[in-house]
Design an enzyme around this catalytic site. Sequence first.
Site, PDB file in Angstrom:
ATOM      1  N   LYS A  13       3.544 -19.105  60.652  1.00 55.87           N
ATOM      2  CA  LYS A  13       2.449 -20.085  60.729  1.00 55.87           C
ATOM      3  C   LYS A  13       2.774 -21.223  61.692  1.00 55.87           C
ATOM      4  CE  LYS A  13       2.427 -21.104  56.369  1.00 55.87           C
ATOM      5  NZ  LYS A  13       3.479 -20.250  55.850  1.00 55.87           N
ATOM      6  N   ARG A  88      -3.260 -25.541  49.430  1.00 54.52           N
ATOM      7  CA  ARG A  88      -2.333 -24.625  48.764  1.00 54.52           C
ATOM      8  C   ARG A  88      -2.861 -24.107  47.435  1.00 54.52           C
ATOM      9  NH1 ARG A  88       3.361 -24.823  50.543  1.00 54.52           N
ATOM     10  NH2 ARG A  88       3.434 -26.264  52.286  1.00 54.52           N
ATOM     11  N   ARG A 127      16.424 -16.665  59.500  1.00 55.74           N
ATOM     12  CA  ARG A 127      16.207 -18.087  59.777  1.00 55.74           C
ATOM     13  C   ARG A 127      17.232 -18.943  59.025  1.00 55.74           C
ATOM     14  NH1 ARG A 127      10.556 -20.673  58.100  1.00 55.74           N
ATOM     15  NH2 ARG A 127      11.532 -20.657  56.051  1.00 55.74           N
ATOM     16  N   ARG A 133      20.479 -22.943  56.486  1.00 58.80           N
ATOM     17  CA  ARG A 133      19.699 -23.437  55.349  1.00 58.80           C
ATOM     18  C   ARG A 133      20.235 -22.834  54.056  1.00 58.80           C
ATOM     19  NH1 ARG A 133      13.570 -23.823  57.604  1.00 58.80           N
ATOM     20  NH2 ARG A 133      13.150 -24.129  55.410  1.00 58.80           N
ATOM     21  N   ARG A 144       9.748 -18.219  46.282  1.00 58.39           N
ATOM     22  CA  ARG A 144       8.715 -18.860  47.108  1.00 58.39           C
ATOM     23  C   ARG A 144       7.584 -17.897  47.435  1.00 58.39           C
ATOM     24  NH1 ARG A 144      12.655 -21.501  51.381  1.00 58.39           N
ATOM     25  NH2 ARG A 144      13.447 -23.214  50.136  1.00 58.39           N
TER      26      ARG A 144
END
Length: 186
Positions: A13, A88, A127, A133, A144
């Site tokens: 996105k 959301r 990622r 991360r 998630r």
Amino acid sequence: MRLLIMGPQGVGKGTQAALLSKNLDIPAISTGDIFRYNLKNETPLGLEAKAFIDKGLLVPDELTNKIVKDRLAMDDAKNGWILDGYPRNESQVEALDVMLKELGTPLDHAIALNADRSVLMERMQKRAEIEGRADDTPEIIAKRLDVYAHETAPLIDIYRNRGLLVEIDSTGGIESISKNILAALR
């Protein structure tokens, strides 16, 4: 042009919003960026949000809605925008409908980027490795994606029923996906 860009984490996105922003010469507006701006600049809305964040709480929808409306009313968004990360949930869809009516700026399209869960898991793990991360473990990524499927994915049907939905397969290359989005919008 006023657009929403939707899809689960890892679908691209942010990348596609940035490319669309360049191509259409309208701002890409990420709710995360709006929050960071308001917090950093200690705006009244930012200070209100900080009170929740400092307690480890989610910022309530009512405040999120105010922050989004404030951003959409800024001068650079007068000719259009791409909204990433909002709405959301169904309550936020209703709030967005009201704010767009008040601003006199109807939504043109909701872009839904799609990819198989296995592709999303792989992208997000990659990622996490690249960006270091620690919060992107396979378990957290899966959670998630489950939250998205439960809370946000049902919104796609709302925009489909309104005739505003543009669905795009996001498993190809970045440029190819971008071309497909632009072609679908024309």
